[in-house]
Design a protein around this motif. Structure first.
Motif, PDB file in Angstrom:
ATOM      1  N   LYS A 133       2.701  -0.449   5.894  1.00  0.00           N
ATOM      2  CA  LYS A 133       3.215   0.926   5.809  1.00  0.00           C
ATOM      3  C   LYS A 133       2.267   1.938   6.411  1.00  0.00           C
ATOM      4  O   LYS A 133       2.673   3.036   6.730  1.00  0.00           O
ATOM      5  CB  LYS A 133       3.455   1.287   4.328  1.00  0.00           C
ATOM      6  CG  LYS A 133       4.419   0.345   3.638  1.00  0.00           C
ATOM      7  CD  LYS A 133       5.800   0.438   4.239  1.00  0.00           C
ATOM      8  CE  LYS A 133       6.742  -0.612   3.681  1.00  0.00           C
ATOM      9  NZ  LYS A 133       6.547  -1.926   4.302  1.00  0.00           N
ATOM     10  N   TYR A 134       0.967   1.603   6.563  1.00  0.00           N
ATOM     11  CA  TYR A 134       0.049   2.627   7.067  1.00  0.00           C
ATOM     12  C   TYR A 134      -0.080   2.465   8.585  1.00  0.00           C
ATOM     13  O   TYR A 134       0.156   1.388   9.131  1.00  0.00           O
ATOM     14  CB  TYR A 134      -1.341   2.466   6.431  1.00  0.00           C
ATOM     15  CG  TYR A 134      -1.357   2.825   4.972  1.00  0.00           C
ATOM     16  CD1 TYR A 134      -1.124   1.853   4.011  1.00  0.00           C
ATOM     17  CD2 TYR A 134      -1.581   4.132   4.570  1.00  0.00           C
ATOM     18  CE1 TYR A 134      -1.135   2.174   2.675  1.00  0.00           C
ATOM     19  CE2 TYR A 134      -1.593   4.461   3.224  1.00  0.00           C
ATOM     20  CZ  TYR A 134      -1.364   3.478   2.280  1.00  0.00           C
ATOM     21  OH  TYR A 134      -1.370   3.797   0.953  1.00  0.00           O
ATOM     22  N   ARG A 135      -0.506   3.510   9.264  1.00  0.00           N
ATOM     23  CA  ARG A 135      -0.536   3.447  10.749  1.00  0.00           C
ATOM     24  C   ARG A 135      -1.614   2.469  11.198  1.00  0.00           C
ATOM     25  O   ARG A 135      -1.371   1.616  12.052  1.00  0.00           O
ATOM     26  CB  ARG A 135      -0.823   4.850  11.315  1.00  0.00           C
ATOM     27  CG  ARG A 135       0.426   5.712  11.275  1.00  0.00           C
ATOM     28  CD  ARG A 135       0.315   6.900  12.194  1.00  0.00           C
ATOM     29  NE  ARG A 135       1.604   7.637  12.184  1.00  0.00           N
ATOM     30  CZ  ARG A 135       1.696   8.918  11.881  1.00  0.00           C
ATOM     31  NH1 ARG A 135       0.612   9.599  11.567  1.00  0.00           N
ATOM     32  NH2 ARG A 135       2.853   9.530  11.904  1.00  0.00           N
ATOM     33  N   ILE A 136      -2.823   2.581  10.603  1.00  0.00           N
ATOM     34  CA  ILE A 136      -3.885   1.649  11.039  1.00  0.00           C
ATOM     35  C   ILE A 136      -3.424   0.222  10.768  1.00  0.00           C
ATOM     36  O   ILE A 136      -3.558  -0.677  11.602  1.00  0.00           O
ATOM     37  CB  ILE A 136      -5.200   1.929  10.270  1.00  0.00           C
ATOM     38  CG1 ILE A 136      -5.616   3.398  10.423  1.00  0.00           C
ATOM     39  CG2 ILE A 136      -6.297   1.028  10.726  1.00  0.00           C
ATOM     40  CD1 ILE A 136      -6.852   3.737   9.649  1.00  0.00           C
TER      41      ILE A 136
ATOM     42  N   LEU B 169       0.464 -11.943   6.221  1.00  0.00           N
ATOM     43  CA  LEU B 169      -0.797 -11.186   6.138  1.00  0.00           C
ATOM     44  C   LEU B 169      -0.568  -9.684   6.084  1.00  0.00           C
ATOM     45  O   LEU B 169      -1.509  -8.929   5.846  1.00  0.00           O
ATOM     46  CB  LEU B 169      -1.667 -11.532   7.358  1.00  0.00           C
ATOM     47  CG  LEU B 169      -2.390 -12.893   7.247  1.00  0.00           C
ATOM     48  CD1 LEU B 169      -3.123 -13.198   8.543  1.00  0.00           C
ATOM     49  CD2 LEU B 169      -3.362 -12.864   6.093  1.00  0.00           C
ATOM     50  N   SER B 170       0.688  -9.216   6.273  1.00  0.00           N
ATOM     51  CA  SER B 170       0.862  -7.750   6.352  1.00  0.00           C
ATOM     52  C   SER B 170       0.519  -7.065   5.031  1.00  0.00           C
ATOM     53  O   SER B 170      -0.085  -5.993   5.054  1.00  0.00           O
ATOM     54  CB  SER B 170       2.294  -7.429   6.803  1.00  0.00           C
ATOM     55  OG  SER B 170       3.136  -7.275   5.707  1.00  0.00           O
ATOM     56  N   PRO B 171       0.804  -7.647   3.841  1.00  0.00           N
ATOM     57  CA  PRO B 171       0.325  -6.942   2.644  1.00  0.00           C
ATOM     58  C   PRO B 171      -1.202  -6.838   2.616  1.00  0.00           C
ATOM     59  O   PRO B 171      -1.751  -5.858   2.105  1.00  0.00           O
ATOM     60  CB  PRO B 171       0.837  -7.811   1.492  1.00  0.00           C
ATOM     61  CG  PRO B 171       1.936  -8.602   2.030  1.00  0.00           C
ATOM     62  CD  PRO B 171       1.657  -8.808   3.482  1.00  0.00           C
ATOM     63  N   ALA B 172      -1.893  -7.823   3.226  1.00  0.00           N
ATOM     64  CA  ALA B 172      -3.366  -7.746   3.221  1.00  0.00           C
ATOM     65  C   ALA B 172      -3.809  -6.553   4.063  1.00  0.00           C
ATOM     66  O   ALA B 172      -4.720  -5.808   3.671  1.00  0.00           O
ATOM     67  CB  ALA B 172      -3.949  -9.043   3.786  1.00  0.00           C
TER      68      ALA B 172
ATOM     69  N   ASP C 243      -2.168  -3.847   4.425  1.00  0.00           N
ATOM     70  CA  ASP C 243      -1.909  -2.652   3.611  1.00  0.00           C
ATOM     71  C   ASP C 243      -3.020  -2.420   2.607  1.00  0.00           C
ATOM     72  O   ASP C 243      -3.546  -1.314   2.485  1.00  0.00           O
ATOM     73  CB  ASP C 243      -0.576  -2.852   2.864  1.00  0.00           C
ATOM     74  CG  ASP C 243       0.520  -2.015   3.527  1.00  0.00           C
ATOM     75  OD1 ASP C 243       0.158  -1.110   4.294  1.00  0.00           O
ATOM     76  OD2 ASP C 243       1.696  -2.282   3.288  1.00  0.00           O
ATOM     77  N   CYS C 244      -3.419  -3.484   1.912  1.00  0.00           N
ATOM     78  CA  CYS C 244      -4.456  -3.310   0.885  1.00  0.00           C
ATOM     79  C   CYS C 244      -5.757  -2.892   1.565  1.00  0.00           C
ATOM     80  O   CYS C 244      -6.500  -2.052   1.040  1.00  0.00           O
ATOM     81  CB  CYS C 244      -4.660  -4.617   0.121  1.00  0.00           C
ATOM     82  SG  CYS C 244      -3.210  -5.059  -0.839  1.00  0.00           S
TER      83      CYS C 244
ATOM     84  N   ARG D 140      -0.476  -0.902  10.710  1.00  0.00           N
ATOM     85  CA  ARG D 140       0.552  -1.359  11.676  1.00  0.00           C
ATOM     86  C   ARG D 140      -0.098  -1.745  12.995  1.00  0.00           C
ATOM     87  O   ARG D 140       0.269  -2.767  13.608  1.00  0.00           O
ATOM     88  CB  ARG D 140       1.559  -0.219  11.926  1.00  0.00           C
ATOM     89  CG  ARG D 140       2.556  -0.074  10.792  1.00  0.00           C
ATOM     90  CD  ARG D 140       3.730   0.789  11.226  1.00  0.00           C
ATOM     91  NE  ARG D 140       4.680   0.929  10.123  1.00  0.00           N
ATOM     92  CZ  ARG D 140       5.053   2.106   9.627  1.00  0.00           C
ATOM     93  NH1 ARG D 140       4.554   3.223  10.133  1.00  0.00           N
ATOM     94  NH2 ARG D 140       5.925   2.186   8.647  1.00  0.00           N
TER      95      ARG D 140
ATOM     96  N   GLU E  92      -5.506   0.733   2.134  1.00  0.00           N
ATOM     97  CA  GLU E  92      -5.667   1.527   0.908  1.00  0.00           C
ATOM     98  C   GLU E  92      -7.142   1.610   0.527  1.00  0.00           C
ATOM     99  O   GLU E  92      -7.625   2.649   0.075  1.00  0.00           O
ATOM    100  CB  GLU E  92      -4.899   0.870  -0.242  1.00  0.00           C
ATOM    101  CG  GLU E  92      -3.533   1.429  -0.502  1.00  0.00           C
ATOM    102  CD  GLU E  92      -2.628   0.315  -1.014  1.00  0.00           C
ATOM    103  OE1 GLU E  92      -3.145  -0.534  -1.746  1.00  0.00           O
ATOM    104  OE2 GLU E  92      -1.456   0.277  -0.601  1.00  0.00           O
TER     105      GLU E  92
END
Lengths: 328, 198, 351, 225
Positions: free
Chosen positions: A263-266, A302-305, A307-308, A268, A311
């Motif tokens: 969800k974040y630009r970096i 790996l996309s949730p990783a 995101d974390c 993505r 964050e």
């Protein structure tokens, strides 16, 4: 007089989830016209069959799991169309059925329906079909011929340009054939110009992110320019790598699926870049031609990783900017 | 120079192509517990250290077994003994060198010392075709440890997203874990094609 | 907006809304006074108006007239007393109505300019404020009346920005600024010149059920029902809101809710059919819309699955409740409502 | 609300603790390598289950007897060595089931001595009486083998339409993926979900059926207590 279900913002943006889904469908339908022009009516049957099967399966699962069906929820339609797009025109119907069932029953329903799946169902369905019937998945036909409904010997089966790419050779395709998709290939993923136009439409509708597709294509271009086959100038090898096969289609449709991208630009940009690297790694080491799909599946995990990681990184960057320059 | 290329080739095949968890379904006890990335890295470090140290005696032992075919049934026993001894050495070395880190994982360290991953890597490396010289043997053991840590990180990352979703009641917990393990192994089978790993 | 900012913030600080202020803004406000405000006797403060008034005199008059600033609901005299000790750099009249349909601060400014500006000058001279200006929201399209650049040498500063502008408009002016609502200034002028006690407040009555949306000067205490009858309803409203279309409060029974001093607007909407709820597909539009750079998508999920610690670490308590995320969400989810519910359910570690 | 049926069902579950309630493969997720890879066919599962019987049950019985005299770090090394010693006779036993078994499952046969089911059972039977230890080990073994046989049959049927090597369904399209690790994972996922669904259905039906049972049985139940 006033029902209690209304909450704080009493006016809403005119665009609804229905329009987000219909954007994706609108961006996919023109590819059907082009493939009908090239391969005749069989392609439309394959597309309709896979789309309706996915939709029916999704609604059935929703009814089984949650006892209610949301008839406006068209995300399974998008999955079905993408699956039929990456299949060769001479595919049998049971292969398409197996891919659709796997996509919805295994990748989407157990995770919780539309917004909760971790993996892109279309990518998983195609990976399953490629693994099971790899020989059937890479039999292509010379375009501009009307295919009979049942495939018999009268149809000449050819190998696509990606097969020659895999063996290290270079398919001598002029730029126009590449852009128009006038070479033996899958149903919908070889028409580069139309896909590019649909990409612009999706970006305009904020359904796709330009930096995501760009950050996916950069490593692909770099790596294919670096180890291009001998005696071929890098530009042509880049063009062949990207457009002579379904890589560009994957980068536009499979990568911009809102559910499975971070969800974040970096995050993505990192996701796109590492998906590009992974695609090239798979392309050189995997025995199949259509290897981008496997790379996308792995990167979805790996996309949730990413995101974390973002964050964790965000507060540090905020404090850095506060100390550094003036903030806004 | 050839030493490095072979080592890297074995390392890459162990880490990506035949990943221990996804392609060979080898697990450690308590694979599904809730862990933070820090704990995952400590477990990965323990596995890698024990793998690398025990790969040296294991390589010598596999040399003997390759020459005398009669002892093959005792191969697992010898590798297990090597693994056990190396684990005990590491256990007491860690107790002395890093007491505070040791105190935190003392309860579960034995389970990460001797398990399917460590013994499995030694056995698979011994059966590998080109494990004649030490570089590919050591590369495989190193790659297996790193590969297993990456696999656990992938599981952690999927778990982060699934913690916030409403999975249906019949699939919550272990069933959904098996399913997403299966899908990631589907992704990694793209490298293997349809030949089964040995 | 450097590339680094674009990369890290990921949010475009709010959203552009069509204001639909028009039919109410250009018409002057109509009085709707009840017997109470007609019979109140004017008081006499006993200061002669030839000399410039001092701070104490002004706050004494405001106390006598019981003026309440509609911007934050605090009595005007208390605000003036609290600023007597500091030196004031900026003194501004707040006429920013960044919410759609609402124009209860801008309308009095446009229709009685001289009174508000003279009151502003009195205060500025009393507090020796270096700068004095009137703040008006810039991004308002399709307006019939032209907003002047300056009224009698007092500059009208157009605060440029996307919706939830009110909160961030005065943030970079520094600590010692005094911000007073334009309606309070009007009441102060009346109190000084005619000695009238503040018995009325300015509200906008609008919405797609109101036949002719307009601005009213209503006596404090009249019930919402009377106000709506005064303006006439074309359809049965499905929800009545007090205080702005974006983060107003639902009026349960209009008979018993009274117009208070800091009521900004009463809106009547007829929402035809709440569309069927979809699952959140994670499109990320709410993240781009959130002005304080939060992640409403993940907060919504943390609150619905009761991950209290994760929600608080993600900044649940920095949410200002401007509900742009629910406005923008294509799946029509009540993000803002759930997040505010979450804020009450998971109290912050400190308090 | 009459809970006799529910109590009967729970008693049945407690009796068959390792098989229905805490099935090692489906609800605890133990012995993953032994469940996923060798269960590509019935032959492999048969070999593994026989080997398990020979070396898993005695080791757990031994650990029950020794109890917690051994410290944890020693326990983790001694019991696998014991089960590895037992593995050697098991290898000859399995030899005559089918000679070509060792090149197909190869490594996994020797992993029996270290798998997580063994570790779990050793820790579980620390302070139990020998009889209870033996029944616990047998129940765990039986639960694991039932599920492994079920999966083996399904996967072999799907992949090459045969059971124990004899081709049964000739004309169905083959699904070679079923024999790979991913087929095992997904099949186990759906089996675990199915077991949980059956458990929930039985509970809800017995609750519903219990409520419209004649009330007299509850009085007799109270009187009988």
């Amino acid at each position: 007089m006033n029902s209690l279900r209304h909450h704080a913002p009493y006016i809403r943006h005119p665009e609804s989830s229905r329009t987000v889904m219909s954007d994706a469908v609108i961006a996919l339908v023109p590819l059907y016209f082009m493939s009908y022009f090239y391969y005749g009516s069989r392609v439309l049957f394959v597309g309709a069959f896979s789309a309706l099967l996915c939709l029916a399966c999704d609604w059935a699962c929703n009814y089984l799991l949650y006892r209610r069906i949301n008839f406006r929820d068209l995300s399974a339609l998008v999955t079905g169309i993408i699956i039929s797009m990456l299949m060769p025109p001479t595919i049998d119907f049971y292969v398409v059925a197996a891919a659709c069932l796997f996509a919805i029953l295994v990748t989407k329903a157990p995770f919780g329906g539309t917004g909760h799946n971790v993996f892109n169902p279309a990518a998983a369905g195609l990976a399953f079909a490629t693994l099971c019937w790899s020989s059937k998945m890479f039999q292509y036909v010379q375009p501009l011929q009307k295919l009979p409904f049942t495939i018999d010997e009268s149809v000449s089966i050819l190998q696509g340009p990606t097969a020659t790419l895999k063996l290290g050779g270079i398919p001598r395709l002029g730029l126009t054939e590449l852009l128009l998709g006038n070479f033996p290939g899958t149903i919908g993923s070889t028409y580069t110009l139309i896909i590019f136009a649909c990409l612009i439409y999706l970006i305009a509708r904020n359904a796709a992110k330009w930096y995501l597709t760009l950050s996916y294509l950069i490593p692909v271009a770099l790596l294919s320019a670096v180890n291009h086959p001998y005696g071929v100038d890098p530009l042509e090898s880049i063009a062949n790598e990207m457009f002579a096969g379904s890589l560009f289609f994957v980068s536009v449709y499979l990568l911009n699926d809102p559910v499975t991208t971070p969800k974040y630009r970096i995050a993505r940009i990192l996701y796109g870049f590492s998906a590009g690297l992974m695609t090239m790694f798979f392309r050189y080491n995997s025995p199949f031609e259509l290897s981008a799909v496997f790379a996308i599946l792995l990167m979805n995990a790996l996309s949730p990783a990413f995101d974390c990681f973002c964050e964790w990184l965000m507060p540090k960057l905020q404090t850095a900017t506060e100390k550094g320059g003036t903030n806004e | 120079m050839i030493f490095l290329t072979e080592l890297f080739a074995a390392f890459l095949s162990a880490m990506m192509v035949e990943n221990l968890l996804f392609a060979r379904a080898i697990d450690i006890p308590g694979l599904y517990e809730k862990r933070t990335p820090g704990q995952i890295f400590t477990i990965g470090a323990v596995l890698m250290v024990i793998n690398c140290i025990s790969s040296i005696p294991a390589y010598l032992a596999s040399g003997i077994f390759r020459s005398h075919a009669a002892f093959v049934p005792f191969m697992t026993l010898s590798f297990l003994l090597i693994n056990g001894i190396v684990f005990i050495l590491c256990y007491f070395a860690m107790q002395r060198l890093m007491p505070e880190r040791f105190a935190s994982i003392q309860k579960s360290l034995p389970f990460y010392g001797v398990n399917c991953v460590t013994l499995g890597t030694l056995l698979i490396a011994a059966r590998m075709s080109n494990s004649s010289h030490f570089s590919s043997f050591f590369g495989y053991c190193l790659g297996a440890g790193v590969g297993f840590t990456c696999a656990m990180l992938v599981l952690w990352s999927i778990r982060q997203k699934l913690a916030l979703t409403h999975t249906p009641k019949t699939f919550r917990g272990l069933p959904i874990t098996f399913i997403y393990l299966g899908i990631v192994s589907l992704a990694l089978f793209g490298l293997l094609g349809n030949q089964l790993p040995s | 907006m450097s590339f680094f900012d674009w990369l890290t913030t990921g949010s475009s600080h709010g959203i552009l809304l069509e204001q639909e202020k028009e039919p109410a803004l250009s018409k002057p406000f109509l009085p709707f006074l009840s017997s109470v405000s007609l019979q109140t006797q004017p008081f006499s403060h006993g200061y002669d108006l030839s000399k410039p008034l001092s701070k104490a005199q002004l706050s004494h008059i405001a106390a006598l007239a019981h003026i309440i600033d509609e911007r934050d609901g605090k009595p005007l005299s208390q605000k003036l007393d609290s600023c007597t000790k500091q030196s004031i750099d900026f003194l501004c009249a707040d006429a920013i109505d960044d919410e759609p349909y609402v124009s209860s601060q801008l309308n009095p400014l446009l229709h009685c300019r001289t009174e508000i500006v003279t009151a502003l000058n009195w205060l500025a001279d009393a507090f020796e404020a270096k700068h004095r200006f009137i703040a008006v929201y810039k991004n308002m399209s399709s307006l019939d009346t032209k907003i002047p650049a300056s009224i009698e040498s007092v500059e009208v500063r157009r605060m440029e920005g996307r919706y939830p502008m009110e909160i961030r408009a005065f943030r970079n002016l520094g600590k010692n600024t005094l911000i007073i609502g334009s309606a309070a200034l009007l009441h102060l002028y009346r109190a000084v010149t005619e000695g009238r006690v503040q018995t009325t407040s300015f509200i906008t009555v609008a919405g797609n059920c109101v036949t002719n949306p307009c601005n009213l000067e209503v006596t404090i205490g009249t019930s919402v029902d009377q106000v709506l009858e005064r303006c006439g309803l074309s359809r049965e409203p499905s929800c009545l809101i007090e205080g702005g279309a974006m983060h107003g409060i639902l009026i349960q029974n209009p008979l018993h809710t009274m117009v208070r001093a800091d009521t900004r607007s009463i809106l009547a909407f007829h929402i035809d059919r709440q569309e069927q709820l979809y699952n959140c597909i994670g499109c990320g539009r709410c993240i781009e819309a959130c002005p304080s750079g939060l992640n409403p998508h993940k907060l919504y999920r943390c609150v619905t699955t009761n991950h209290a610690q994760k929600a608080i670490s993600l900044g649940l308590h920095n949410c200002i409740g401007c509900s742009t995320c629910s406005y923008v969400c294509p799946s029509r989810l009540d993000l803002a409502y759930t997040i505010t519910k979450g804020k009450q359910k998971f109290p912050n570690a400190k308090d | 609300m009459n809970l006799t049926l529910v109590r009967k069902y729970n008693k049945l579950l407690r009796k068959t603790d390792g098989i229905l309630l805490h099935n090692p493969l489906l609800t605890l997720g133990l012995a993953l390598p032994l469940a996923i890879i060798p269960s590509y066919g019935l032959i492999g599962t048969a070999a593994v289950s026989v080997a398990m019987l020979v070396c898993f049950v005695p080791t757990v019985f031994l650990s029950g007897l020794i109890g917690n005299r051994l410290p944890l770090w020693l326990r983790v090394v001694v019991y696998p060595v014991v089960s590895c010693l037992l593995l050697i006779p098991a290898r000859y036993l399995v030899q005559n089931i089918s000679p070509l078994i060792f090149d197909t499952i190869g490594v996994y046969f020797s992993l029996i001595c270290v798998n997580s089911l063994l570790m779990y059972s050793i820790e579980k039977v620390q302070n139990k009486k020998p009889v209870a230890v033996l029944t616990f080990a047998l129940r765990q073994w039986l639960g694991a083998c039932l599920i492994a046989f079920l999966c083996g049959a399904i996967r072999e049927l799907l992949a090459n339409g045969s059971l124990w090597g004899f081709v049964i369904l000739k004309d169905l399209p083959r699904l070679p993926v079923a024999q790979m690790a991913l087929g095992g994972f997904i099949l186990f996922g759906f089996l675990a979900a199915l077991c949980r669904l059956i458990h929930r259905l039985i509970l809800s039906f017995s609750l519903k059926a219990g409520s419209n049972l004649p009330q007299s049985s509850t009085e007799r139940g109270e009187a009988g207590k």
